[in-house]
Write a protein that holds these residues in place. Structure first.
Motif, PDB file in Angstrom:
ATOM      1  N   ALA A 105      -7.328   2.705  12.125  1.00  0.00           N
ATOM      2  CA  ALA A 105      -8.687   3.776  12.123  1.00  0.00           C
ATOM      3  C   ALA A 105      -8.975   4.083  11.101  1.00  0.00           C
ATOM      4  CB  ALA A 105      -8.971   4.565  13.424  1.00  0.00           C
ATOM      5  N   VAL A 106      -8.215   5.349  10.381  1.00  0.00           N
ATOM      6  CA  VAL A 106      -8.235   5.403   9.090  1.00  0.00           C
ATOM      7  C   VAL A 106      -8.015   3.717   7.824  1.00  0.00           C
ATOM      8  CG1 VAL A 106      -7.442   6.632   7.297  1.00  0.00           C
ATOM      9  CG2 VAL A 106      -7.393   7.650   8.888  1.00  0.00           C
ATOM     10  N   LEU A 139       1.529  -5.872  14.389  1.00  0.00           N
ATOM     11  CA  LEU A 139       0.562  -6.696  15.342  1.00  0.00           C
ATOM     12  C   LEU A 139      -0.887  -6.032  15.564  1.00  0.00           C
ATOM     13  CD1 LEU A 139       1.823  -8.694  17.368  1.00  0.00           C
ATOM     14  CD2 LEU A 139       1.433  -9.617  15.240  1.00  0.00           C
ATOM     15  N   ASP A 140      -0.603  -4.324  15.915  1.00  0.00           N
ATOM     16  CA  ASP A 140      -2.012  -3.673  17.183  1.00  0.00           C
ATOM     17  C   ASP A 140      -2.353  -2.971  15.683  1.00  0.00           C
ATOM     18  OD1 ASP A 140      -1.485  -4.838  19.238  1.00  0.00           O
ATOM     19  OD2 ASP A 140       0.425  -3.358  19.894  1.00  0.00           O
ATOM     20  N   HIS A 141      -1.785  -2.380  14.318  1.00  0.00           N
ATOM     21  CA  HIS A 141      -1.975  -1.040  13.507  1.00  0.00           C
ATOM     22  C   HIS A 141      -2.330  -2.232  12.241  1.00  0.00           C
ATOM     23  CE1 HIS A 141       0.663   1.823  15.927  1.00  0.00           C
ATOM     24  NE2 HIS A 141      -0.033   1.246  16.882  1.00  0.00           N
ATOM     25  N   PHE A 142      -0.762  -2.419  11.915  1.00  0.00           N
ATOM     26  CA  PHE A 142      -0.929  -2.754   9.937  1.00  0.00           C
ATOM     27  C   PHE A 142      -2.538  -3.792   9.976  1.00  0.00           C
ATOM     28  CE2 PHE A 142      -0.078  -6.161   6.762  1.00  0.00           C
ATOM     29  CZ  PHE A 142      -0.137  -4.433   5.582  1.00  0.00           C
ATOM     30  N   PHE A 143      -2.170  -4.880  10.879  1.00  0.00           N
ATOM     31  CA  PHE A 143      -2.941  -6.432  10.146  1.00  0.00           C
ATOM     32  C   PHE A 143      -4.627  -5.594  10.323  1.00  0.00           C
ATOM     33  CE2 PHE A 143       1.161  -8.613  10.208  1.00  0.00           C
ATOM     34  CZ  PHE A 143       0.858  -9.332   8.868  1.00  0.00           C
ATOM     35  N   PRO A 144      -4.609  -4.844  12.022  1.00  0.00           N
ATOM     36  CA  PRO A 144      -6.222  -5.084  11.875  1.00  0.00           C
ATOM     37  C   PRO A 144      -6.319  -4.413  11.796  1.00  0.00           C
ATOM     38  CG  PRO A 144      -4.943  -5.073  14.164  1.00  0.00           C
ATOM     39  CD  PRO A 144      -3.878  -5.025  12.873  1.00  0.00           C
ATOM     40  N   GLY A 145      -5.992  -2.852  10.575  1.00  0.00           N
ATOM     41  CA  GLY A 145      -6.636  -2.079  10.242  1.00  0.00           C
ATOM     42  C   GLY A 145      -6.615  -2.373   8.659  1.00  0.00           C
ATOM     43  N   MET A 146      -6.193  -3.501   8.559  1.00  0.00           N
ATOM     44  CA  MET A 146      -6.042  -4.019   7.005  1.00  0.00           C
ATOM     45  C   MET A 146      -7.379  -4.840   6.713  1.00  0.00           C
ATOM     46  SD  MET A 146      -4.444  -1.841   5.133  1.00  0.00           S
ATOM     47  CE  MET A 146      -4.430  -2.515   3.704  1.00  0.00           C
ATOM     48  N   ARG A 147      -7.830  -5.045   7.608  1.00  0.00           N
ATOM     49  CA  ARG A 147      -9.192  -6.139   7.244  1.00  0.00           C
ATOM     50  C   ARG A 147     -10.230  -5.730   7.047  1.00  0.00           C
ATOM     51  NH1 ARG A 147      -6.754 -10.629   7.965  1.00  0.00           N
ATOM     52  NH2 ARG A 147      -4.944 -10.332   9.296  1.00  0.00           N
ATOM     53  N   PRO A 148     -11.401  -5.709   6.563  1.00  0.00           N
ATOM     54  CA  PRO A 148     -11.488  -7.082   5.573  1.00  0.00           C
ATOM     55  C   PRO A 148     -11.056  -7.304   4.349  1.00  0.00           C
ATOM     56  CG  PRO A 148     -13.675  -5.958   4.685  1.00  0.00           C
ATOM     57  CD  PRO A 148     -11.864  -4.936   5.962  1.00  0.00           C
ATOM     58  N   LEU A 149     -10.054  -6.281   4.178  1.00  0.00           N
ATOM     59  CA  LEU A 149      -9.413  -6.546   2.710  1.00  0.00           C
ATOM     60  C   LEU A 149      -8.298  -7.451   2.342  1.00  0.00           C
ATOM     61  CD1 LEU A 149      -9.179  -5.402  -0.405  1.00  0.00           C
ATOM     62  CD2 LEU A 149      -7.248  -3.316   0.575  1.00  0.00           C
ATOM     63  N   ILE A 150      -7.312  -7.312   3.024  1.00  0.00           N
ATOM     64  CA  ILE A 150      -6.395  -8.690   2.635  1.00  0.00           C
ATOM     65  C   ILE A 150      -6.609 -10.139   3.762  1.00  0.00           C
ATOM     66  CG2 ILE A 150      -4.124  -6.685   3.210  1.00  0.00           C
ATOM     67  CD1 ILE A 150      -4.165  -8.335   6.151  1.00  0.00           C
ATOM     68  N   ASP A 151      -7.923 -10.532   4.307  1.00  0.00           N
ATOM     69  CA  ASP A 151      -8.891 -12.023   4.619  1.00  0.00           C
ATOM     70  C   ASP A 151      -8.965 -12.362   3.600  1.00  0.00           C
ATOM     71  OD1 ASP A 151     -10.505  -9.795   4.544  1.00  0.00           O
ATOM     72  OD2 ASP A 151     -10.620 -11.020   7.144  1.00  0.00           O
ATOM     73  N   ARG A 152      -9.326 -11.098   2.252  1.00  0.00           N
ATOM     74  CA  ARG A 152      -9.680 -11.613   0.755  1.00  0.00           C
ATOM     75  C   ARG A 152      -8.899 -11.253  -0.761  1.00  0.00           C
ATOM     76  NH1 ARG A 152     -13.448  -9.881   4.777  1.00  0.00           N
ATOM     77  NH2 ARG A 152     -14.793 -11.090   5.515  1.00  0.00           N
ATOM     78  N   VAL A 153      -8.095 -10.739  -0.402  1.00  0.00           N
ATOM     79  CA  VAL A 153      -7.704 -10.618  -2.129  1.00  0.00           C
ATOM     80  C   VAL A 153      -6.506 -10.354  -1.677  1.00  0.00           C
ATOM     81  CG1 VAL A 153      -9.783  -9.192  -2.817  1.00  0.00           C
ATOM     82  CG2 VAL A 153      -8.289  -8.153  -1.386  1.00  0.00           C
TER      83      VAL A 153
END
Length: 178
Positions: A105-106, A139-153
């Motif tokens: 969440a953070v 799968l449940d923490h890192f990738f969902p939490g880092m959107r929308p940043l890592i899908d664009r940069v």
């Protein structure tokens, strides 16, 4: 399982990665318009790592991924965007994030705030997850939490002690040799 995200951007290339729940072929459609008329393909995999070569420096591109299963079922991501790396004399911005472990969440708030600044890339200085050997933390923490940043940069990670030198780290990030 993991939506597309960007790795290892250069002036003329970028790597797109994502994960499917079964082995499938990989295609990244891309172009300077949202029609994404160019493509690059790779073979069967569950964790897909596709490098897009021969790009122009300092150029905005659009992309979407396609995965096709052995049963010929096709899955597409939404259209997203990225920019290739800038020339050496061009100013640029970057985001630095660390210790995203255990608090998606953070991390999501920080990722949205970083994306609002439109950085050219992001650096993650370690401890992406709480327990590197626990796939659910990725799968449940890192990738969902880092959107929308890592899908664009593209993000450039550093191995932290919480990653535990686990295979998941090396499977989920595209690193230069050696």
């Amino acid at each position: 399982m993991v939506s597309p995200y960007l790795q290892w951007v250069t002036k003329t290339s970028i790597t797109v990665m994502w994960q499917t729940n079964e082995s499938s072929t990989s295609v990244v459609h891309y172009g300077e318009t949202s029609e994404c008329k160019q493509s690059v393909s790779a073979g069967d995999a569950k964790i897909h790592e596709v490098k897009i070569p021969d790009l122009k420096p300092e150029t905005q591109y659009f992309y979407k991924v396609e995965s096709t299963t052995d049963a010929d079922e096709k899955y597409f991501s939404p259209v997203l965007g990225f920019q290739t790396a800038v020339h050496t004399d061009t100013p640029f911005a970057f985001a630095v994030i660390s210790d995203t472990q255990g608090n998606p969440a953070v991390s999501a708030v920080l990722a949205k705030m970083a994306w609002a600044q439109r950085p050219n890339f992001a650096v993650h200085s370690g401890d992406l997850v709480s327990t590197g050997r626990n796939k659910d933390h990725w799968l449940d923490h890192f990738f969902p939490g880092m959107r929308p940043l890592i899908d664009r940069v593209a993000f450039f990670p550093v191995l932290g002690n919480h990653e535990q030198n686990a295979d998941h780290y090396y499977n989920y990030v595209s690193l230069p040799d050696p």
